[in-house]
Write a protein that holds these residues in place. Structure first.
Motif, PDB file in Angstrom:
ATOM      1  N   ALA A  58       0.804  -1.225   0.000  1.00 45.10           N
ATOM      2  CA  ALA A  58       0.000   0.000   0.000  1.00 45.10           C
ATOM      3  C   ALA A  58       0.834   1.272   0.000  1.00 45.10           C
ATOM      4  O   ALA A  58       0.380   2.302  -0.503  1.00 45.10           O
ATOM      5  N   ARG A  59       2.046   1.233   0.581  1.00 45.60           N
ATOM      6  CA  ARG A  59       2.851   2.456   0.723  1.00 45.60           C
ATOM      7  C   ARG A  59       4.311   2.143   0.436  1.00 45.60           C
ATOM      8  O   ARG A  59       4.744   0.987   0.542  1.00 45.60           O
ATOM      9  N   PRO A  60       5.110   3.154   0.073  1.00 47.27           N
ATOM     10  CA  PRO A  60       6.560   2.928  -0.030  1.00 47.27           C
ATOM     11  C   PRO A  60       7.096   2.434   1.311  1.00 47.27           C
ATOM     12  O   PRO A  60       6.700   2.918   2.373  1.00 47.27           O
ATOM     13  N   MET A  61       7.998   1.472   1.252  1.00 47.47           N
ATOM     14  CA  MET A  61       8.540   0.850   2.455  1.00 47.47           C
ATOM     15  C   MET A  61      10.062   0.803   2.373  1.00 47.47           C
ATOM     16  O   MET A  61      10.629   0.537   1.306  1.00 47.47           O
ATOM     17  N   VAL A  85       7.188   5.007   4.525  1.00 44.95           N
ATOM     18  CA  VAL A  85       7.652   6.383   4.381  1.00 44.95           C
ATOM     19  C   VAL A  85       6.804   7.070   3.310  1.00 44.95           C
ATOM     20  O   VAL A  85       6.059   6.427   2.570  1.00 44.95           O
ATOM     21  N   SER A  86       6.951   8.367   3.215  1.00 43.45           N
ATOM     22  CA  SER A  86       6.246   9.121   2.168  1.00 43.45           C
ATOM     23  C   SER A  86       6.899   8.853   0.823  1.00 43.45           C
ATOM     24  O   SER A  86       8.062   8.447   0.730  1.00 43.45           O
ATOM     25  N   TRP A  87       6.139   9.127  -0.231  1.00 41.93           N
ATOM     26  CA  TRP A  87       6.703   8.989  -1.565  1.00 41.93           C
ATOM     27  C   TRP A  87       7.893   9.929  -1.754  1.00 41.93           C
ATOM     28  O   TRP A  87       8.908   9.540  -2.337  1.00 41.93           O
ATOM     29  N   ASP A  88       7.798  11.136  -1.278  1.00 40.43           N
ATOM     30  CA  ASP A  88       8.905  12.067  -1.460  1.00 40.43           C
ATOM     31  C   ASP A  88      10.184  11.540  -0.833  1.00 40.43           C
ATOM     32  O   ASP A  88      11.265  11.622  -1.429  1.00 40.43           O
ATOM     33  N   ILE A 461      14.496  -0.855  -0.518  1.00 37.16           N
ATOM     34  CA  ILE A 461      13.487   0.154  -0.820  1.00 37.16           C
ATOM     35  C   ILE A 461      12.436  -0.505  -1.701  1.00 37.16           C
ATOM     36  O   ILE A 461      12.743  -1.016  -2.783  1.00 37.16           O
ATOM     37  N   VAL A 462      11.187  -0.514  -1.226  1.00 36.09           N
ATOM     38  CA  VAL A 462      10.089  -1.150  -1.942  1.00 36.09           C
ATOM     39  C   VAL A 462       9.099  -0.075  -2.368  1.00 36.09           C
ATOM     40  O   VAL A 462       8.525   0.624  -1.526  1.00 36.09           O
ATOM     41  N   ALA A 496      -0.247   3.103  -4.493  1.00 38.23           N
ATOM     42  CA  ALA A 496       0.503   2.555  -5.629  1.00 38.23           C
ATOM     43  C   ALA A 496       0.506   3.532  -6.800  1.00 38.23           C
ATOM     44  O   ALA A 496      -0.493   4.210  -7.068  1.00 38.23           O
ATOM     45  N   ARG A 497       1.649   3.601  -7.495  1.00 34.54           N
ATOM     46  CA  ARG A 497       1.796   4.451  -8.666  1.00 34.54           C
ATOM     47  C   ARG A 497       2.258   3.609  -9.855  1.00 34.54           C
ATOM     48  O   ARG A 497       2.869   2.559  -9.688  1.00 34.54           O
ATOM     49  N   ASP A 498       2.003   4.126 -11.051  1.00 34.55           N
ATOM     50  CA  ASP A 498       2.525   3.483 -12.253  1.00 34.55           C
ATOM     51  C   ASP A 498       4.055   3.579 -12.261  1.00 34.55           C
ATOM     52  O   ASP A 498       4.634   4.555 -11.770  1.00 34.55           O
ATOM     53  N   ASP A 499       4.713   2.582 -12.865  1.00 30.25           N
ATOM     54  CA  ASP A 499       6.165   2.649 -13.026  1.00 30.25           C
ATOM     55  C   ASP A 499       6.572   3.947 -13.711  1.00 30.25           C
ATOM     56  O   ASP A 499       7.569   4.575 -13.341  1.00 30.25           O
ATOM     57  N   TYR A 500       5.809   4.341 -14.719  1.00 30.49           N
ATOM     58  CA  TYR A 500       6.155   5.546 -15.473  1.00 30.49           C
ATOM     59  C   TYR A 500       6.149   6.778 -14.573  1.00 30.49           C
ATOM     60  O   TYR A 500       7.063   7.607 -14.638  1.00 30.49           O
ATOM     61  N   ALA A 501       5.145   6.890 -13.706  1.00 28.64           N
ATOM     62  CA  ALA A 501       5.089   8.043 -12.806  1.00 28.64           C
ATOM     63  C   ALA A 501       6.266   8.039 -11.838  1.00 28.64           C
ATOM     64  O   ALA A 501       6.839   9.088 -11.523  1.00 28.64           O
ATOM     65  N   ILE A 502       6.647   6.861 -11.372  1.00 32.59           N
ATOM     66  CA  ILE A 502       7.787   6.760 -10.457  1.00 32.59           C
ATOM     67  C   ILE A 502       9.064   7.183 -11.154  1.00 32.59           C
ATOM     68  O   ILE A 502       9.857   7.979 -10.630  1.00 32.59           O
ATOM     69  N   PHE A 503       9.280   6.676 -12.344  1.00 32.64           N
ATOM     70  CA  PHE A 503      10.515   6.995 -13.055  1.00 32.64           C
ATOM     71  C   PHE A 503      10.552   8.457 -13.501  1.00 32.64           C
ATOM     72  O   PHE A 503      11.616   9.089 -13.529  1.00 32.64           O
ATOM     73  N   ALA A 504       9.390   9.015 -13.845  1.00 33.16           N
ATOM     74  CA  ALA A 504       9.366  10.430 -14.201  1.00 33.16           C
ATOM     75  C   ALA A 504       9.764  11.290 -13.005  1.00 33.16           C
ATOM     76  O   ALA A 504      10.523  12.263 -13.138  1.00 33.16           O
ATOM     77  N   ALA A 505       9.280  10.921 -11.817  1.00 27.00           N
ATOM     78  CA  ALA A 505       9.636  11.677 -10.612  1.00 27.00           C
ATOM     79  C   ALA A 505      11.115  11.530 -10.277  1.00 27.00           C
ATOM     80  O   ALA A 505      11.772  12.485  -9.852  1.00 27.00           O
ATOM     81  N   LEU A 506      11.660  10.343 -10.469  1.00 27.03           N
ATOM     82  CA  LEU A 506      13.098  10.138 -10.237  1.00 27.03           C
ATOM     83  C   LEU A 506      13.921  10.889 -11.265  1.00 27.03           C
ATOM     84  O   LEU A 506      14.951  11.511 -10.934  1.00 27.03           O
ATOM     85  N   ALA A 507      13.490  10.844 -12.528  1.00 31.26           N
ATOM     86  CA  ALA A 507      14.220  11.564 -13.566  1.00 31.26           C
ATOM     87  C   ALA A 507      14.246  13.058 -13.276  1.00 31.26           C
ATOM     88  O   ALA A 507      15.258  13.738 -13.503  1.00 31.26           O
TER      89      ALA A 507
END
Length: 767
Positions: A58-61, A85-88, A461-462, A496-507
């Motif tokens: 359910a959340r980043p771990m 933890v928070s997404w940020d 990191i999950v 949960a987020r899409d892989d694309y949204a996660i990678f866009a935020a990391l990029a």
């Protein structure tokens, strides 16, 4: 979108196991197969119970030990607590690690199969991200499914894609084949799945039609049900991993009787005289005749010779399944099957010759579309280091050590960070206790997962990602004519987020957002990918609607190409004008290239190389760890259909009644399978579909160690990869050998441990 009764209307979607439609009815997701599918796959029924299962993340771990002590090797991986933890914060930590470690020490460990969609395909997403944001990563090559054949085939016949996907079709089998000699079988559970989705499962009806016309199917393998009843197959039980010996004996019988096609061998092949010396024994003193093969294979001499003579003067198709090459010396049966088909002189004929992996996937035995299917570009990888995909534990345990692969002497790179998105190595890798130790050596392990797989439980990191039903996509394959608008059918689970949204935020955190996203949203990308296919259709004279029309309609039928036999048919018809893409331009019965590598475990022609893993007193039974019928690999093992097919919550191990009786095992007993590498529990099923001396335990049950603190804990759920060996097929391919090993089985009499595979790991209080 709702109908007149206020309930959601059925909307289209696609999965690797079939195109389908789904809608919500009284709070439950109802899934029904595409109406045009003549033989739909029941795996679709794993979806409804999986969407909101407790195994979802359910959340980043963050793993507690990593958060408290920082990056580094840690024996607590796999048995530690997690902190939400928070997404940020999670994304900041990941971005910081990527900067610290650098591209040369990052292994991009995705293994595909996560989605049938062309855009939200985790393997493409993570590779594109690492390439565009960091300049590259250490990659893997080949596959667990076809590690040996994928390397061998280009040397001796042609690219695997051509030999497996653009070759003899099921229509040709139904219309032209007189005899199909199926080494490893044609199991429907395998052809039920396909990358990009599949709208029509035609294999069962094609085999029925062929059999009704008079075509004979001969199944060579240890499991009788590796061909469907509709094929009316004759079963030829064989000792596992001895198919090459049988093929050699068939070839010797043909040659000794002068029944081989010398004209075909002279015109279309190279190296026959060298191989003939080996076959007859002139080079080593041992003729590879039926009398030699009988004690190796367990097949009587008379049956071998009779089978050889049945192949003469008929339209014969020789098929070799993936399973044969997922074993020690797995290159040999693939190659020997080619030479057997060449001796019969029918390679390239409709319904005849050779087909690698027919029925191994829904892609095989079908016509190819005339237009291209767009896929997400992965960008350019500027890091040169790579490994064969099944050598990950070797890489992590032995950085800097040399190894050989396909004529090259390479060195395992030193890896600081493993980034895994899409795939579960605790399903498809071997000797899981060794893999656990390997993962404990890395500095940081980042995993994208929708659920708490064993891989997620070993991560530092999950990051929780959406399931396919929780996002939009486009399903399409080059070997299926239906393009599918995959509508979103449920809201994301938790955060949960899409892989694309996660990678866009990391990029964005790495200053590379524009390079990764190109300024497009996920819906923009879908339109972009669709428009490329539509433009190709229009350029070739076919009509294609605009994206919005396609999306509303849900489907677009793509034009199929002719059933022309592909590369091998063209070569047969004009060997000089259309040579094969091999060094000689011909079928290489003997390969000077491979011989030049000097590999004793893969010589320059097909050969019998006895396996080292054979039954003995401590492990007297062959274990066949094949693909499951109730799920794709380990995906959605917690789904309804997968769970309903288990017994007492355990995976089912089949064994012959005689072997069970000798061990005091009754049908339904919980049994312990064990060898020197590990042990697992399973539920016994007595079956005469399994030959004596063999136990069959499919892969895919989520790894569930009774005590994760032990070095070799008992898997209480039934994962056979605690038993399999982590060695390469040979120095040529370094492929996976996970199909076969040896074990003992005994009735389990202790207190039955609970199954915790789907229970989330312990968590500490949030920040």
């Amino acid at each position: 979108m709702t109908g007149p009764d206020g309930r959601a209307e059925f909307r289209p979607h696609s999965a690797h196991w079939g195109v389908f439609e789904a809608a919500w009815r009284d709070g439950e997701l109802v899934v029904r197969p595409h109406p045009g599918d003549p033989d739909p796959n029941r795996i679709l029924q794993n979806f409804p119970r999986a969407l909101r299962h407790e195994a979802r993340i359910a959340r980043p771990m963050i793993r507690r030990g990593w958060l408290e002590q920082g990056p580094g090797a840690d024996p607590r991986r796999g048995r530690d607590e997690y902190l939400p933890v928070s997404w940020d914060r999670a994304l900041d930590l990941v971005a910081g690690e990527l900067r610290r470690v650098g591209a040369e020490r990052i292994f991009g460990g995705s293994y595909g199969w996560s989605s049938a969609g062309r855009f939200h395909h985790a393997q493409s997403q993570v590779h594109r991200f690492l390439n565009t944001a960091l300049g590259g990563y250490v990659r893997s090559v080949n596959s667990y499914s076809a590690g040996a054949s994928g390397v061998l085939l280009p040397h001796v016949l042609g690219p695997m894609e051509d030999i497996s996907r653009r070759n003899v079709t099921w229509d040709a089998v139904a219309q032209h084949s007189d005899l199909v000699l199926a080494f490893g079988g044609l199991a429907l559970k395998n052809s039920m799945v396909a990358g990009g989705g599949i709208s029509r499962h035609v294999e069962r009806d094609s085999m029925r039609a062929a059999a009704e016309r008079g075509c004979e199917f001969i199944l060579v393998g240890p499991l009788r049900d590796d061909c469907p009843e509709e094929a009316r197959a004759e079963w030829l039980p064989i000792t596992p991993n001895t198919d090459t010996a049988l093929m050699l004996a068939l070839m010797h019988t043909l040659a000794a009787a002068g029944k081989h096609d010398r004209a075909f061998l002279d015109r279309y092949t190279t190296g026959w005289p060298v191989f003939e010396d080996y076959l007859t024994g002139r080079s080593d003193g041992q003729p590879k005749d039926a009398a030699w093969a009988a004690p190796i294979t367990g097949i009587p001499v008379e049956r071998i010779t009779a089978l050889a003579h049945r192949l003469v003067g008929r339209r014969v198709l020789v098929t070799v399944a993936h399973s044969l090459q997922r074993a020690e010396h797995g290159e040999q049966p693939v190659w020997a099957g080619i030479v057997l088909a060449a001796m019969l002189g029918q390679i390239g004929l409709p319904g005849g010759g050779y087909h690698y992996a027919l029925g191994a996937l829904g892609h095989t035995g079908r016509r190819t579309n005339l237009v291209s299917t767009a896929a997400l570009s992965q960008g350019r990888n500027r890091v040169g280091a790579f490994i064969p995909v099944a050598r990950i534990a070797d890489m992590l345990q032995h950085p800097g050590e040399a190894y050989e692969y396909n004529g090259q002497r390479l060195t395992y790179p030193e890896i600081g960070l493993v980034y895994w998105a899409g795939g579960n190595p605790f399903h498809h890798h071997q000797d899981l206790n060794r893999l656990r130790e390997a993962f404990r050596r890395v500095e940081t392990l980042v995993v994208h997962e929708p659920a708490w797989t064993a891989t997620a439980r070993h991560a530092d990191i999950v990051l929780p990602v959406t399931m396919t039903l929780e996002r939009e996509d486009i399903g399409s394959s080059q070997t299926d004519p239906l393009m599918v608008a995959m509508h979103k059918l449920a809201e994301p689970y938790g955060e949960a987020r899409d892989d694309y949204a996660i990678f866009a935020a990391l990029a964005a955190r790495l200053g590379r957002e524009e390079a990764f996203t190109e300024g497009r949203s996920a819906r923009d990308w879908l339109r972009h990918l669709y428009d490329r296919t539509a433009a190709d259709m229009r350029a070739k004279g076919f009509e294609a609607p605009e994206f919005e029309v396609f999306w509303k309609a849900g489907y677009l039928t793509l034009p199929e190409g002719p059933d022309d036999g592909g590369l091998l048919r063209a070569f047969r018809e004009d060997p000089e004008g259309v040579p094969l893409p091999t060094p000689s331009g011909r079928i290489e019965v003997f390969s000077a290239t491979i011989a030049g590598f000097g590999y004793a475990d893969c010589p320059g022609h097909p050969a019998w190389l006895a396996p080292s893993d054979v039954p003995e007193a401590a492990a007297p039974l062959h274990l066949v760890a094949n693909q499951p019928a109730t799920r794709l690999h380990s995906q959605l093992d917690f789904g309804g259909h997968s769970q309903e097919m288990k017994r007492r919550g355990r995976e089912v191990a089949r064994l012959h009644p005689a072997d069970a009786a000798a061990r005091g095992i009754a049908d339904g007993d919980i049994v312990r399978l064990f060898n020197a590498r590990g042990a697992c529990l399973a539920a016994a099923e007595l079956s005469e579909e399994v030959m004596p001396g063999v136990v069959n335990l499919p892969t895919g049950a989520w790894y569930d160690p009774e005590d994760p603190a032990e070095d070799r804990p008992l898997c209480v759920h039934g994962n056979p990869n605690v038993l399999t060996r982590d060695i390469g097929t040979s120095r040529l391919a370094q492929g996976c050998t996970g199909q076969l090993t040896t074990v003992e089985v005994e009735r389990f009499t202790g207190n039955l441990p609970p199954i915790r595979a789907f229970t989330p790991p312990g968590a500490v209080a949030a920040e």
